[in-house]
Design a protein around this motif. Structure first.
Motif, short mmCIF file in Angstrom:
data_model
loop_
_atom_site.label_atom_id
_atom_site.label_comp_id
_atom_site.label_asym_id
_atom_site.label_seq_id
_atom_site.Cartn_x
_atom_site.Cartn_y
_atom_site.Cartn_z
N SER A 193 0.92 -1.16 -0.03
CA SER A 193 0.03 -0.01 0.02
C SER A 193 0.89 1.20 -0.06
N THR A 194 1.46 1.58 -1.23
CA THR A 194 2.21 2.67 -1.26
C THR A 194 1.81 4.17 -1.96
N TYR A 195 0.29 4.04 -2.21
CA TYR A 195 -0.13 5.38 -2.80
C TYR A 195 -0.76 6.21 -1.85
N TRP A 196 -0.59 7.60 -1.76
CA TRP A 196 -0.89 8.44 -0.88
C TRP A 196 -1.57 9.42 -1.70
N ARG A 197 -2.53 10.28 -0.97
CA ARG A 197 -3.17 11.64 -1.55
C ARG A 197 -3.21 12.37 -0.51
N VAL A 198 -3.04 13.92 -0.87
CA VAL A 198 -3.28 14.75 0.26
C VAL A 198 -5.04 14.93 0.53
N LYS A 199 -5.05 15.06 1.90
CA LYS A 199 -6.58 15.46 2.39
C LYS A 199 -6.61 16.75 2.85
N GLU A 200 -7.05 16.77 4.13
CA GLU A 200 -7.21 18.00 4.78
C GLU A 200 -6.00 18.93 5.00
N GLY A 201 -6.19 20.15 5.16
CA GLY A 201 -4.96 20.97 5.32
C GLY A 201 -5.11 22.39 4.83
#
Length: 221
Positions: A193-201
């Motif tokens: 599980s190496t995929y990331w996405r920006v969320k809150e900020g």
């Protein structure tokens, strides 16, 4: 003749304004230098998290975990240039850039090195340094497909010193961080599980008069 002049001038002004608005709209889609955000693992649905709890083995440095709580302030990270480098606040991050991620609460950097992770035995990921100052083990390569890192992109973060990819493990910790997922790094991302996405900020926009812009469609501080 005068009417033609004013008509031409009016059209140029309209086209210029449209172009400026389009550029501003495109800039707002990017992840930028100085942005403070939460990184969300697409597969395991946890946010990259840290806290003042040290590993009991391995490096003994501050632990990094995956949390399924969306509102936790300990999941905020600030995007910075590599150590000794500078990026202008609000400048879009190019795919292929080398960045640091500084934990907003403890001011330590997302870090990796050749220690084994506590649960899966992969490469340990920790939080390291003081007030955002660490070493080359804090450097991560932004692996995305376009020219710039866009907010909706699913990206990978590749550790520069070791060539391993940031991943979330399905294994969970017990006390004192009960239920939080292990975060580690792997050489061959394969089925991990190496995929990331920006969320809150808070997403900083280039040339904003106040030097930052809070995007309330994403913010959750």
């Amino acid at each position: 003749m005068l009417n033609k002049f004013f008509t031409k001038t009016y059209l140029i002004c309209c086209l210029t304004l449209t172009l400026v608005q389009w550029i501003e709209s495109k800039n707002s889609e990017y992840v930028t230098c100085g942005t403070v955000t939460k990184l969300y693992n697409i597969d395991l649905k946890v946010r990259l998290h840290s806290h003042d709890v040290k590993y009991g083995a391995g490096s003994g440095q501050q632990s990094v975990t995956g949390s399924d709580l969306s509102e936790d302030i300990n999941s905020h990270w600030e995007i910075k240039a590599a150590t000794g480098k500078h990026c202008k606040r609000g400048e879009p991050i190019k795919c292929g850039s080398i960045i640091r991620l500084t934990h907003l609460t403890t001011k330590k950097n997302l870090h990796s090195h050749l220690f084994s992770s506590p649960l899966s035995g992969n490469q340990e990921v920790s939080a390291y340094g003081s007030d955002g100052v660490g070493d080359s083990g804090d450097h991560w390569y932004v692996d995305c497909s376009g020219d710039y890192w866009e907010r909706d992109d699913d990206i990978r973060l590749k550790h520069v010193d070791t060539g391993s990819y940031l991943m979330a493990s399905s294994l969970s910790y017990g006390r004192p961080i009960n239920g939080q997922k292990e975060i580690a790094a792997v050489k061959n991302p394969g089925s991990f599980s190496t995929y990331w996405r920006v969320k809150e900020g808070i997403f900083v926009h280039k040339d904003d008069p106040s030097d930052f812009h809070s995007d309330y469609s994403h913010i959750e501080l």
